[in-house]
Design a protein around this motif. Structure first.
Motif, PDB file in Angstrom:
ATOM      1  N   VAL A 122       0.846  -0.958   0.238  1.00  0.00           N
ATOM      2  CA  VAL A 122      -0.038   0.000  -0.188  1.00  0.00           C
ATOM      3  C   VAL A 122       0.792   1.180   0.081  1.00  0.00           C
ATOM      4  O   VAL A 122       1.805   1.224   0.702  1.00  0.00           O
ATOM      5  CB  VAL A 122      -0.848  -0.022   1.269  1.00  0.00           C
ATOM      6  CG1 VAL A 122      -2.070   1.463   1.372  1.00  0.00           C
ATOM      7  CG2 VAL A 122      -1.783  -1.285   1.225  1.00  0.00           C
ATOM      8  N   GLY A 123       0.520   2.270  -1.037  1.00  0.00           N
ATOM      9  CA  GLY A 123       1.326   3.277  -0.953  1.00  0.00           C
ATOM     10  C   GLY A 123       0.748   4.311   0.103  1.00  0.00           C
ATOM     11  O   GLY A 123      -0.292   4.933   0.141  1.00  0.00           O
ATOM     12  N   LEU A 124       1.340   4.879   1.116  1.00  0.00           N
ATOM     13  CA  LEU A 124       0.874   5.832   2.126  1.00  0.00           C
ATOM     14  C   LEU A 124       2.093   6.952   2.436  1.00  0.00           C
ATOM     15  O   LEU A 124       3.408   6.347   2.364  1.00  0.00           O
ATOM     16  CB  LEU A 124       0.647   5.036   3.479  1.00  0.00           C
ATOM     17  CG  LEU A 124      -0.845   4.329   3.374  1.00  0.00           C
ATOM     18  CD1 LEU A 124      -0.824   3.549   4.881  1.00  0.00           C
ATOM     19  CD2 LEU A 124      -1.911   5.095   3.084  1.00  0.00           C
ATOM     20  N   ALA A 125       1.917   8.345   2.408  1.00  0.00           N
ATOM     21  CA  ALA A 125       2.818   9.160   2.693  1.00  0.00           C
ATOM     22  C   ALA A 125       4.096   8.928   1.866  1.00  0.00           C
ATOM     23  O   ALA A 125       5.239   9.287   2.388  1.00  0.00           O
ATOM     24  CB  ALA A 125       3.094   9.276   4.245  1.00  0.00           C
ATOM     25  N   GLY A 126       3.760   8.588   0.596  1.00  0.00           N
ATOM     26  CA  GLY A 126       5.165   8.562  -0.341  1.00  0.00           C
ATOM     27  C   GLY A 126       5.864   7.087   0.001  1.00  0.00           C
ATOM     28  O   GLY A 126       6.878   7.093  -0.575  1.00  0.00           O
ATOM     29  N   MET A 127       5.329   6.221   0.817  1.00  0.00           N
ATOM     30  CA  MET A 127       6.011   5.099   1.074  1.00  0.00           C
ATOM     31  C   MET A 127       5.345   3.868   0.550  1.00  0.00           C
ATOM     32  O   MET A 127       4.275   3.739   0.625  1.00  0.00           O
ATOM     33  CB  MET A 127       6.420   5.008   2.466  1.00  0.00           C
ATOM     34  CG  MET A 127       7.353   6.186   3.187  1.00  0.00           C
ATOM     35  SD  MET A 127       7.526   5.995   4.895  1.00  0.00           S
ATOM     36  CE  MET A 127       5.673   6.642   5.327  1.00  0.00           C
ATOM     37  N   ALA A 128       5.976   3.116   0.097  1.00  0.00           N
ATOM     38  CA  ALA A 128       5.636   1.567  -0.266  1.00  0.00           C
ATOM     39  C   ALA A 128       5.516   0.588   1.141  1.00  0.00           C
ATOM     40  O   ALA A 128       6.598   0.319   1.570  1.00  0.00           O
ATOM     41  CB  ALA A 128       6.437   0.784  -1.223  1.00  0.00           C
ATOM     42  N   LEU A 129       4.632   0.453   1.737  1.00  0.00           N
ATOM     43  CA  LEU A 129       4.290  -0.407   2.782  1.00  0.00           C
ATOM     44  C   LEU A 129       3.604  -1.766   2.582  1.00  0.00           C
ATOM     45  O   LEU A 129       2.507  -1.709   2.095  1.00  0.00           O
ATOM     46  CB  LEU A 129       3.582   0.413   3.928  1.00  0.00           C
ATOM     47  CG  LEU A 129       4.230   1.801   4.188  1.00  0.00           C
ATOM     48  CD1 LEU A 129       3.292   2.833   5.189  1.00  0.00           C
ATOM     49  CD2 LEU A 129       5.575   1.789   4.514  1.00  0.00           C
ATOM     50  N   ASP A 130       4.281  -2.770   3.243  1.00  0.00           N
ATOM     51  CA  ASP A 130       3.674  -3.982   2.743  1.00  0.00           C
ATOM     52  C   ASP A 130       2.767  -4.367   4.072  1.00  0.00           C
ATOM     53  O   ASP A 130       3.528  -4.647   5.175  1.00  0.00           O
ATOM     54  CB  ASP A 130       4.754  -5.260   2.775  1.00  0.00           C
ATOM     55  CG  ASP A 130       5.189  -5.220   1.438  1.00  0.00           C
ATOM     56  OD1 ASP A 130       4.507  -5.419   0.561  1.00  0.00           O
ATOM     57  OD2 ASP A 130       6.665  -5.256   1.520  1.00  0.00           O
ATOM     58  N   PHE A 131       1.444  -4.405   3.706  1.00  0.00           N
ATOM     59  CA  PHE A 131       0.397  -4.616   4.942  1.00  0.00           C
ATOM     60  C   PHE A 131       0.409  -6.174   5.045  1.00  0.00           C
ATOM     61  O   PHE A 131      -0.190  -6.560   6.228  1.00  0.00           O
ATOM     62  CB  PHE A 131      -0.827  -4.272   4.533  1.00  0.00           C
ATOM     63  CG  PHE A 131      -1.024  -2.672   4.868  1.00  0.00           C
ATOM     64  CD1 PHE A 131      -0.209  -1.722   4.633  1.00  0.00           C
ATOM     65  CD2 PHE A 131      -2.520  -2.372   5.281  1.00  0.00           C
ATOM     66  CE1 PHE A 131      -0.260  -0.754   4.827  1.00  0.00           C
ATOM     67  CE2 PHE A 131      -2.519  -1.120   5.603  1.00  0.00           C
ATOM     68  CZ  PHE A 131      -1.639   0.082   5.652  1.00  0.00           C
ATOM     69  N   GLY A 132       0.952  -7.160   4.086  1.00  0.00           N
ATOM     70  CA  GLY A 132       1.042  -8.458   4.110  1.00  0.00           C
ATOM     71  C   GLY A 132       2.364  -8.729   4.292  1.00  0.00           C
ATOM     72  O   GLY A 132       3.222  -8.255   5.078  1.00  0.00           O
ATOM     73  N   CYS A 133       2.660 -10.040   3.644  1.00  0.00           N
ATOM     74  CA  CYS A 133       4.180 -10.512   3.676  1.00  0.00           C
ATOM     75  C   CYS A 133       5.079  -9.441   3.210  1.00  0.00           C
ATOM     76  O   CYS A 133       5.102  -8.659   2.379  1.00  0.00           O
ATOM     77  CB  CYS A 133       4.119 -11.567   2.709  1.00  0.00           C
ATOM     78  SG  CYS A 133       3.799 -11.493   1.010  1.00  0.00           S
ATOM     79  N   GLY A 134       6.254  -9.332   3.936  1.00  0.00           N
ATOM     80  CA  GLY A 134       7.156  -8.274   3.756  1.00  0.00           C
ATOM     81  C   GLY A 134       8.349  -8.779   3.579  1.00  0.00           C
ATOM     82  O   GLY A 134       9.611  -7.977   3.110  1.00  0.00           O
ATOM     83  N   TRP A 135       8.823 -10.381   3.911  1.00  0.00           N
ATOM     84  CA  TRP A 135      10.236 -10.649   3.957  1.00  0.00           C
ATOM     85  C   TRP A 135      10.473 -11.825   3.117  1.00  0.00           C
ATOM     86  O   TRP A 135       9.378 -12.708   2.950  1.00  0.00           O
ATOM     87  CB  TRP A 135      10.509 -11.199   5.416  1.00  0.00           C
ATOM     88  CG  TRP A 135      10.715  -9.733   6.522  1.00  0.00           C
ATOM     89  CD1 TRP A 135       9.731  -9.521   7.204  1.00  0.00           C
ATOM     90  CD2 TRP A 135      11.855  -9.283   6.651  1.00  0.00           C
ATOM     91  NE1 TRP A 135      10.134  -8.570   7.974  1.00  0.00           N
ATOM     92  CE2 TRP A 135      11.600  -8.300   7.507  1.00  0.00           C
ATOM     93  CE3 TRP A 135      13.112  -9.214   6.076  1.00  0.00           C
ATOM     94  CZ2 TRP A 135      12.324  -7.310   8.158  1.00  0.00           C
ATOM     95  CZ3 TRP A 135      14.261  -8.292   6.660  1.00  0.00           C
ATOM     96  CH2 TRP A 135      13.745  -7.362   7.712  1.00  0.00           C
TER      97      TRP A 135
END
Length: 407
Positions: free
Chosen positions: A44-57
């Motif tokens: 999800v893109g929030l505040a200009g950042m790509a943030l993984d709400f699910g798997c991230g590693w």
């Protein structure tokens, strides 16, 4: 038949199956109930950042096929060790305590290997009145999405023995990588499948947008969705549906806090809120140098998050951080958003774990039905369940089963 294969679910397993089949020149339709690709991979893109709400590693990254796929596609794979095993400045968890807690977890793992309890319940191997039992329960929540009381020892060891210590990340987001990996095919979003029937010549899939016919189907939906009966599969699937009930989805959720004064925090650092609380949060500070804290909760801790909602969970996370960093930190943090996977339609949880005594359910769920209906998804992988790459590999396996069966 309209298609050679119909794939139900556009997460990692469905996308991998689609790639494998398209490469073999099979006609494929991909049916996804939600409005997006990726399943439990969600950037999800929030505040200009790509943030993984699910798997991230990218777990077991040294053997994870998505590393090579991502690099070939131009994604930035960030190697190196993570800060997960460290406590920033020893706050609330000094070096001596951390070493003792780590020894307690290592001793628990050793008992699980050497003298597993007859019950197959992981919590039965905890040291009686052990000082760090709460810490061990918290780790189980992060790793398995479930408390040790609900965890099969045999299932946990299957994963633990196969996993490596290499965990890398995708700068652009894991969910973005998965979604970008889909080949060109007939994709239908917002199309839930209500039933799948074998009519002798092939399969008929009933959807909210009409009927689809194919020679075979690959079902990649979550175990919680399968067990709910949301997709009618007929009496021949009773064993599979029962297996799904023995492989429930655990829960892991995230809350993201924007850092308004980035200079106050070191990049790539980490804190456990309270190592003596099994529901505590794990806080990854400034990943990739971004001005954000990723608060991660697993098992019962994530259950609390789901009950109170993202806004209240953000407040609780800030409270826990303030206890370590001082009350002045409150003015430096602002809630951005968070996940609630149990409340996410068409998924209803995070990743699977086998209940005590039911590790064998994974093999049952992976079996095809009458060489027409095939199953994939992280829950069907014998060792890499609970990961996106395990789901990916299961999709390839199911696609090859379809090809070999020549339906």
């Amino acid at each position: 038949m309209e298609y050679d294969v119909a794939i139900v679910g556009a997460g990692a397993a469905g996308i991998a199956a689609a790639r494998t089949l398209v490469a073999q020149h099979r006609s494929v339709i991909l049916l996804e109930a939600s409005s997006r690709l990726g399943g439990r991979g969600c950037t999800v893109g929030l505040a200009g950042m790509a943030l993984d709400f699910g798997c991230g590693w990218l777990h077991s990254a040294d053997r994870n096929p998505l590393v090579g796929i991502g690099e070939e596609a131009g994604f930035t794979i960030v190697r190196g060790t993570s800060a997960w095993t460290k406590q920033w400045r020893g706050l609330g968890f000094d070096a001596e305590e951390k070493a003792a807690a780590g020894d307690a977890w290592a001793a628990l793992e050793q008992r699980l290997h050497d003298s597993p309890p007859a019950s197959d319940r992981a919590s039965d191997a905890l040291a009686p009145a052990g000082e760090w039992n709460a810490f061990c329960r918290a780790l189980s929540g992060y790793m398995n999405g479930a408390d040790l009381d609900r965890l099969s020892v045999a299932d946990f060891l299957a994963y633990d023995d196969a996993a490596t210590e290499h965990n890398w990340r995708v700068r652009e987001g894991y969910g973005t990588l998965l979604s970008a990996s889909l080949p060109q095919l007939d994709l239908r979003l917002g199309t839930p499948v209500r039933g799948i029937a074998n009519d002798g010549r092939g399969v008929r899939l009933d959807t909210g947008r009409g009927t689809v016919e194919a020679r075979a189907a690959i079902v990649t939906v979550s175990t919680n969705l399968l067990a709910s009966g949301a997709i009618a599969l007929g009496a021949s699937a009773n064993e599979h549906l029962h297996a799904a009930t023995q492989l429930p989805l655990g829960l892991a959720d995230k809350v993201f806090l924007e850092i308004l004064a980035p200079e106050a925090f070191e990049t790539e650092t980490h804190l456990i809120g309270n190592p003596r609380d099994p529901n505590t949060g794990s806080y990854y500070i400034r990943p990739f140098g971004m001005p954000v804290i990723e608060a991660f909760y697993g098992g019962p801790g994530a259950d609390i998050l789901e009950r109170v909602g993202v806004s209240e969970a953000a407040r609780l996370a800030i409270d826990e951080l303030a206890a370590l960093l001082g009350s002045e930190v409150r003015a430096k943090l602002r809630p951005l958003g968070g996940s609630q996977w149990c409340r996410t339609d068409w998924i209803n949880g995070s990743y699977s774990h086998a209940l005590p005594g039911h590790a064998g359910a994974r093999a049952i769920l992976a079996r095809p039905i009458e060489e027409r209906i095939f199953f994939a998804g992280e829950a069907t992988h014998p060792t890499d369940f609970s990961t996106a790459h395990g789901a990916w590999q299961s999709g390839i396996r199911a696609a090859n089963e379809v090809i070999d069966s020549r339906p």
